[in-house]
Design a protein around this motif. Structure first.
Motif, PDB file in Angstrom:
ATOM      1  N   LYS A 171    -120.939 -42.696  36.096  1.00 30.27           N
ATOM      2  CA  LYS A 171    -120.573 -42.488  37.496  1.00 30.27           C
ATOM      3  C   LYS A 171    -119.371 -43.354  37.860  1.00 30.27           C
ATOM      4  O   LYS A 171    -119.505 -44.445  38.396  1.00 30.27           O
ATOM      5  CB  LYS A 171    -121.764 -42.791  38.396  1.00 30.27           C
ATOM      6  N   LEU A 172    -118.192 -42.881  37.489  1.00 30.10           N
ATOM      7  CA  LEU A 172    -116.944 -43.546  37.831  1.00 30.10           C
ATOM      8  C   LEU A 172    -116.081 -42.597  38.636  1.00 30.10           C
ATOM      9  O   LEU A 172    -116.183 -41.377  38.501  1.00 30.10           O
ATOM     10  CB  LEU A 172    -116.197 -43.984  36.567  1.00 30.10           C
ATOM     11  N   GLN A 173    -115.229 -43.161  39.460  1.00 30.48           N
ATOM     12  CA  GLN A 173    -114.376 -42.339  40.304  1.00 30.48           C
ATOM     13  C   GLN A 173    -112.991 -42.959  40.387  1.00 30.48           C
ATOM     14  O   GLN A 173    -112.769 -44.093  39.971  1.00 30.48           O
ATOM     15  CB  GLN A 173    -114.970 -42.218  41.704  1.00 30.48           C
ATOM     16  N   GLN A 174    -112.059 -42.190  40.906  1.00 29.12           N
ATOM     17  CA  GLN A 174    -110.706 -42.652  41.133  1.00 29.12           C
ATOM     18  C   GLN A 174    -110.465 -42.759  42.632  1.00 29.12           C
ATOM     19  O   GLN A 174    -110.956 -41.938  43.412  1.00 29.12           O
ATOM     20  CB  GLN A 174    -109.697 -41.700  40.492  1.00 29.12           C
ATOM     21  N   ASP A 175    -109.720 -43.776  43.030  1.00 25.54           N
ATOM     22  CA  ASP A 175    -109.432 -43.987  44.446  1.00 25.54           C
ATOM     23  C   ASP A 175    -108.375 -42.981  44.908  1.00 25.54           C
ATOM     24  O   ASP A 175    -107.296 -42.898  44.306  1.00 25.54           O
ATOM     25  CB  ASP A 175    -108.936 -45.409  44.670  1.00 25.54           C
ATOM     26  N   PRO A 176    -108.648 -42.214  45.970  1.00 22.37           N
ATOM     27  CA  PRO A 176    -107.674 -41.208  46.429  1.00 22.37           C
ATOM     28  C   PRO A 176    -106.311 -41.797  46.779  1.00 22.37           C
ATOM     29  O   PRO A 176    -105.272 -41.222  46.449  1.00 22.37           O
ATOM     30  CB  PRO A 176    -108.354 -40.601  47.663  1.00 22.37           C
ATOM     31  N   LYS A 177    -106.309 -42.962  47.437  1.00 21.98           N
ATOM     32  CA  LYS A 177    -105.041 -43.588  47.814  1.00 21.98           C
ATOM     33  C   LYS A 177    -104.266 -44.058  46.593  1.00 21.98           C
ATOM     34  O   LYS A 177    -103.035 -43.915  46.530  1.00 21.98           O
ATOM     35  CB  LYS A 177    -105.301 -44.768  48.755  1.00 21.98           C
ATOM     36  N   TRP A 178    -104.981 -44.606  45.627  1.00 25.24           N
ATOM     37  CA  TRP A 178    -104.312 -45.076  44.413  1.00 25.24           C
ATOM     38  C   TRP A 178    -103.832 -43.912  43.561  1.00 25.24           C
ATOM     39  O   TRP A 178    -102.805 -44.014  42.883  1.00 25.24           O
ATOM     40  CB  TRP A 178    -105.247 -45.981  43.611  1.00 25.24           C
ATOM     41  N   GLU A 179    -104.559 -42.811  43.600  1.00 25.79           N
ATOM     42  CA  GLU A 179    -104.126 -41.648  42.819  1.00 25.79           C
ATOM     43  C   GLU A 179    -102.822 -41.073  43.365  1.00 25.79           C
ATOM     44  O   GLU A 179    -102.028 -40.511  42.616  1.00 25.79           O
ATOM     45  CB  GLU A 179    -105.224 -40.583  42.806  1.00 25.79           C
ATOM     46  N   GLU A 180    -102.600 -41.241  44.659  1.00 30.87           N
ATOM     47  CA  GLU A 180    -101.320 -40.811  45.217  1.00 30.87           C
ATOM     48  C   GLU A 180    -100.169 -41.648  44.682  1.00 30.87           C
ATOM     49  O   GLU A 180     -99.025 -41.183  44.639  1.00 30.87           O
ATOM     50  CB  GLU A 180    -101.366 -40.915  46.751  1.00 30.87           C
ATOM     51  N   MET A 181    -100.470 -42.882  44.276  1.00 34.27           N
ATOM     52  CA  MET A 181     -99.436 -43.767  43.739  1.00 34.27           C
ATOM     53  C   MET A 181     -99.372 -43.738  42.219  1.00 34.27           C
ATOM     54  O   MET A 181     -98.593 -44.482  41.615  1.00 34.27           O
ATOM     55  CB  MET A 181     -99.703 -45.205  44.211  1.00 34.27           C
ATOM     56  N   THR A 182    -100.198 -42.905  41.566  1.00 36.21           N
ATOM     57  CA  THR A 182    -100.256 -42.867  40.112  1.00 36.21           C
ATOM     58  C   THR A 182     -99.089 -42.082  39.529  1.00 36.21           C
ATOM     59  O   THR A 182     -98.770 -40.985  39.997  1.00 36.21           O
ATOM     60  CB  THR A 182    -101.582 -42.239  39.650  1.00 36.21           C
ATOM     61  N   ASN A 183     -98.467 -42.648  38.512  1.00 39.82           N
ATOM     62  CA  ASN A 183     -97.398 -41.966  37.793  1.00 39.82           C
ATOM     63  C   ASN A 183     -98.001 -40.858  36.941  1.00 39.82           C
ATOM     64  O   ASN A 183     -98.868 -41.108  36.115  1.00 39.82           O
ATOM     65  CB  ASN A 183     -96.642 -42.967  36.917  1.00 39.82           C
ATOM     66  N   SER A 184     -97.539 -39.644  37.146  1.00 40.55           N
ATOM     67  CA  SER A 184     -98.130 -38.487  36.453  1.00 40.55           C
ATOM     68  C   SER A 184     -97.885 -38.526  34.953  1.00 40.55           C
ATOM     69  O   SER A 184     -98.636 -37.930  34.178  1.00 40.55           O
ATOM     70  CB  SER A 184     -97.573 -37.189  37.033  1.00 40.55           C
ATOM     71  N   THR A 185     -96.844 -39.218  34.526  1.00 46.31           N
ATOM     72  CA  THR A 185     -96.517 -39.275  33.098  1.00 46.31           C
ATOM     73  C   THR A 185     -97.333 -40.334  32.374  1.00 46.31           C
ATOM     74  O   THR A 185     -97.964 -40.062  31.344  1.00 46.31           O
ATOM     75  CB  THR A 185     -95.017 -39.551  32.893  1.00 46.31           C
ATOM     76  N   SER A 186     -97.331 -41.549  32.907  1.00 48.68           N
ATOM     77  CA  SER A 186     -98.026 -42.657  32.241  1.00 48.68           C
ATOM     78  C   SER A 186     -99.482 -42.774  32.652  1.00 48.68           C
ATOM     79  O   SER A 186    -100.287 -43.387  31.950  1.00 48.68           O
ATOM     80  CB  SER A 186     -97.304 -43.974  32.540  1.00 48.68           C
ATOM     81  N   GLY A 187     -99.841 -42.210  33.822  1.00 46.99           N
ATOM     82  CA  GLY A 187    -101.206 -42.343  34.313  1.00 46.99           C
ATOM     83  C   GLY A 187    -101.507 -43.700  34.906  1.00 46.99           C
ATOM     84  O   GLY A 187    -102.668 -44.042  35.129  1.00 46.99           O
TER      85      GLY A 187
END
Length: 548
Positions: free
Chosen positions: A295-311
């Protein structure tokens, strides 16, 4: 006659016509009932005294026969010395014997005869020893010899091996061992080919055994790898995960406001965050692997700042990063991030990653520590800034704004340990740091031979107490409350730290109040109108607290 009889009846209404009282039979019954009441009353008396005797017996038993728990009597000062040895910079404090008094775990190198233990049968000399000593008097609780040079030790890991108490991880020569901090026995072992130069991080339960797991960050072929092992068994979960980084020099685990876990990797010039969920997905990528129970999740706000290439999330990229620390504020989630670069100290918001404040510095010479100087509920930051000519400035920065709350210049030594703090009952802290305050006389030579320990409390910002001095190399230093809300002490580990050098290694505990009594009052300004005795008495009356 009749009139006399009636008159007599009126005078004695209870008498019958025969001159016998009609109640005479009743009186007989009353006597019989009284006899029964007398017997009943006797039994009640016996029962009362029997109950009273039983109660007194129980009270007596609990008061005298069954002893109350004996509270350990702690010596104010103790010292252990080990000859022909050298030590490490590791020092941990935990309640190893469950007596509600903190104990000390440390490591040193010694001959085969040290501590009546030997590792010659393991083909390695000199031996490295990991030792736990009781905080009450310094006696040895347990010891274990290590067959190879110790690289790092990390204690305080909760539920390691599935135990309720915290455990320790010991890493030496690609061999990771989990041990029980209460007994020193091995919980599990893990042989790993990674070069693990950095401490492990505790992560949530990933294998469904209700015990938190451990993430190891190391390098192989100049690439950073993440290995996740079971906190209960030490078995690796999945395969090595490759986040696509190199030259990582540090890391922390960070939890955002949504409860999402991210591992923050510190490089020389930047900090990058990777979602733990993605790292686990890299590790458990075998066909047919079941990850539904993770049960792990990703933060919506941080995912907006995530680089699509490097992750990755770019947490910081504005300069060379020397230290990356988390600064927690009571009642606030997430923790903020404190970064120390070559030119400034900066605090950034743990959720938005925006800068909260930045303070220019010359060169930070030790890892900052946190304490409470102004009682505003936000931890303040203690920084040691090198300003040249063998001099440093000890600065306390406001955790809310970065403003300077207090500072002093003193002579600096390359062997001085970083400062330490202990909380006081007035929601502030006592600050302890090493150096030498410059007086009217020229003391430029003495610091090459001595380090001085000073105590500061915000109640007397213009006064320091010189508690102690040391001519030995200080390997580790820590201020600690050895018992809950009392018994404030500091632990000092001295001796040579190089493997090629040997000498006298000393581990000591000293109570703060003991040193305050014998301290020298150092006045940073003549404005304070208190006598030395009044100052010492005030410091002796300080009450300490276990809570921040």
């Amino acid at each position: 006659m009749t009139d006399n009889k009636e008159q007599d009846t009126e005078i004695h209404p209870l008498k019958s016509e025969e001159g016998v009282s009609p109640a005479s039979p009743a009186k007989k019954g009353v006597c019989l009932g009284g006899s029964r009441l007398f017997h009943l009353s006797s039994w009640r008396t016996v029962a009362f005294f029997a109950s009273l005797f039983l109660c007194l017996t129980i009270v007596f038993a609990f008061s005298f026969i069954i002893p109350c728990p004996v509270r350990p009597v702690s010596q104010r000062t103790w010292i252990n010395t080990y000859r022909d040895s050298s030590t490490y910079t590791f020092l941990a404090v935990t309640d190893a014997n469950n007596d509600k008094v903190m104990d000390v775990i440390f490591a040193f190198r010694g001959s085969n005869g040290s501590l009546n233990a030997s590792c010659s049968n393991k083909g390695f000399s000199p031996c490295s020893f990991l030792v736990a000593v009781t905080g009450t008097n310094g006696s040895v609780l347990w010891k274990r010899s290590l067959s190879h040079e110790l690289l790092w030790v990390q204690c305080g890991i909760e539920n390691l091996g599935g135990l309720e108490a915290a455990g320790c991880l010991v890493f030496n020569s690609q061999h990771l061992t989990a041990i029980d901090s209460r007994s020193g026995v091995t919980l599990w072992e893990n042989n790993n080919t990674l070069e693990l130069k950095q401490l492990a991080v505790k992560v949530p339960d990933l294998d469904g055994d209700d015990v938190g797991d451990v993430a190891l960050i190391g390098s192989a072929e100049n690439k950073t790898k993440v290995v996740i092992v079971s906190g209960k068994t030490g078995q690796q979960i999945g395969t090595d995960a490759d986040p696509g980084l190199s030259d990582v020099s540090g890391h922390v685990i960070h939890v955002t406001s949504s409860g999402s876990y991210y591992i923050l990797f510190k490089k020389d010039s930047a900090v990058y965050g990777y979602a733990l969920k993605n790292i686990v997905a890299m590790a458990i990528k075998m066909p047919g692997s079941n990850t539904s129970n993770i049960k792990l999740q990703q933060d919506p706000k941080w995912e907006e700042m995530t680089n699509s290439t490097s992750g990755s999330v770019s947490v910081y990229n504005s300069g060379s990063v020397q230290h990356l620390l988390k600064m927690g504020i009571q009642g606030k989630t997430p923790e903020n991030l404190l970064l120390v670069t070559g030119h400034w100290v900066e605090l950034i918001d743990g959720q938005s990653l925006s800068s909260l404040w930045r303070v220019n510095i010359t060169k930070v010479i030790s890892e900052p520590v946190f304490g409470n100087f102004n009682n505003d509920g936000v931890p303040d930051v203690v920084v040691e800034d090198e300003i040249g000519n063998g001099t440093k400035k000890v600065v306390i920065l406001n955790g809310s704004s970065g403003a300077v709350l207090w500072e002093v210049e003193m002579m600096s030594s390359s062997t001085s340990p970083k400062p330490s703090t202990v909380n006081t009952a007035d929601n502030r802290s006592a600050f302890l740091f090493w150096g030498e305050v410059r007086g009217k006389t020229n003391t430029t030579v003495s610091l090459n031979q001595q380090d001085f320990l000073y105590l500061l409390h915000p109640s007397y910002p213009k006064i320091l107490l010189e508690l102690n001095n040391s001519t030995e190399n200080i390997a580790a230093f820590k201020a600690v409350l050895f018992e809950k809300s009392r018994h404030a002490c500091y632990v000092l580990l001295t001796g040579p730290t190089e493997q090629s050098e040997t000498g006298s290694v000393s581990l000591s505990k000293r109570e703060l109040k003991e040193d305050v009594t014998l301290s020298r009052v150092v006045r940073l300004s003549q404005e304070e109108g208190f006598s030395d005795k009044e100052v010492r008495d005030s410091f002796l009356m300080l009450q300490y607290s276990s809570s921040a």
